[in-house]
Design a protein around this motif. Structure first.
Motif, PDB file in Angstrom:
ATOM      1  N   ARG A   1       4.621   1.257  -7.475  1.00 20.83           N
ATOM      2  CA  ARG A   1       4.078  -0.038  -7.881  1.00 20.83           C
ATOM      3  C   ARG A   1       5.140  -0.875  -8.595  1.00 20.83           C
ATOM      4  O   ARG A   1       5.197  -2.096  -8.423  1.00 20.83           O
TER       5      ARG A   1
ATOM      6  N   ASP B   1      -2.737   7.750  -6.190  1.00 15.40           N
ATOM      7  CA  ASP B   1      -1.870   6.709  -5.649  1.00 15.40           C
ATOM      8  C   ASP B   1      -2.515   6.018  -4.454  1.00 15.40           C
ATOM      9  O   ASP B   1      -2.434   4.795  -4.326  1.00 15.40           O
ATOM     10  N   ARG B   2      -3.157   6.776  -3.585  1.00 13.92           N
ATOM     11  CA  ARG B   2      -3.820   6.153  -2.428  1.00 13.92           C
ATOM     12  C   ARG B   2      -4.861   5.141  -2.900  1.00 13.92           C
ATOM     13  O   ARG B   2      -5.015   4.083  -2.307  1.00 13.92           O
ATOM     14  N   ARG B   3      -5.544   5.464  -3.970  1.00 17.57           N
ATOM     15  CA  ARG B   3      -6.566   4.577  -4.524  1.00 17.57           C
ATOM     16  C   ARG B   3      -5.939   3.306  -5.102  1.00 17.57           C
ATOM     17  O   ARG B   3      -6.462   2.215  -4.940  1.00 17.57           O
TER      18      ARG B   3
ATOM     19  N   GLY C   1      -2.647   2.188  -4.499  1.00 18.97           N
ATOM     20  CA  GLY C   1      -1.691   1.541  -3.604  1.00 18.97           C
ATOM     21  C   GLY C   1      -0.278   1.557  -4.166  1.00 18.97           C
ATOM     22  O   GLY C   1      -0.047   1.966  -5.293  1.00 18.97           O
ATOM     23  N   GLY C   2       0.653   1.107  -3.357  1.00 12.38           N
ATOM     24  CA  GLY C   2       2.040   1.033  -3.805  1.00 12.38           C
ATOM     25  C   GLY C   2       3.050   1.549  -2.804  1.00 12.38           C
ATOM     26  O   GLY C   2       4.199   1.150  -2.841  1.00 12.38           O
ATOM     27  N   TYR C   3       2.612   2.401  -1.892  1.00  8.96           N
ATOM     28  CA  TYR C   3       3.545   2.965  -0.916  1.00  8.96           C
ATOM     29  C   TYR C   3       3.094   2.634   0.498  1.00  8.96           C
ATOM     30  O   TYR C   3       1.901   2.549   0.779  1.00  8.96           O
ATOM     31  N   ARG C   4       4.065   2.504   1.379  1.00  8.16           N
ATOM     32  CA  ARG C   4       3.756   2.292   2.791  1.00  8.16           C
ATOM     33  C   ARG C   4       3.146   3.561   3.368  1.00  8.16           C
ATOM     34  O   ARG C   4       2.162   3.519   4.103  1.00  8.16           O
TER      35      ARG C   4
END
Length: 142
Positions: free
Chosen positions: A100, A123-125, A127-130
């Motif tokens: 992020r 993290d999936r919840r 967001g921040g990564y492709r």
């Protein structure tokens, strides 16, 4: 003499600034400090994974309350030397604090990998990564 296991995600603990708790937050801040201190006593991958699974839901909040600024500082520094469209792989990405921070300064191709499924779910919840990938501790690099 046995080597003590040091998870990569806590090796940068020197980037923790002293916390200054707000009124009424002293007890909560002390709990966070204890959690951060105990992470250094983990001895093997199984206990580390269990610890981070338990910690995942509050990890970001606890680090933030304790003044953790390394991801933002590193992202800002990296942006001065690396093209914002360069691919970046964050090994040991955990809950995605660094992803992020990288996105906030303009990086557009950031992938993450970690050994702890619960940390990745956080993290999936958020967001921040492709792309996110679960690592195998015995074979960490795909």
């Amino acid at each position: 003499m046995a080597t003590r296991y040091r998870p990569a995600s806590v090796r940068s603990a020197a980037f923790l600034a002293p916390a200054v708790p707000s009124e009424g937050d002293e007890e909560e801040a002390n709990v966070s400090e204890d959690y951060l201190r105990r992470v250094y006593d983990l001895q093997d991958q199984a206990s580390t994974d269990a610890y981070y699974t338990e910690w995942a839901a509050t990890y970001d909040d606890e680090l933030t309350r304790n003044g953790y600024r390394a991801p933002a500082r590193c992202a800002e520094a990296l942006a001065r030397f690396v093209a914002l469209d360069a691919p970046i792989l964050d090994v040991g990405c955990g809950t995605g604090i660094s992803g992020r921070a990288l996105a906030a300064v303009g990086f557009t191709i950031v992938d993450g990998q970690d050994v702890n499924v619960e940390m990745l779910e956080q993290d999936r919840r958020l967001g921040g990564y492709r792309e996110l990938r679960v690592n195998d501790v015995d074979d960490p690099y795909p």
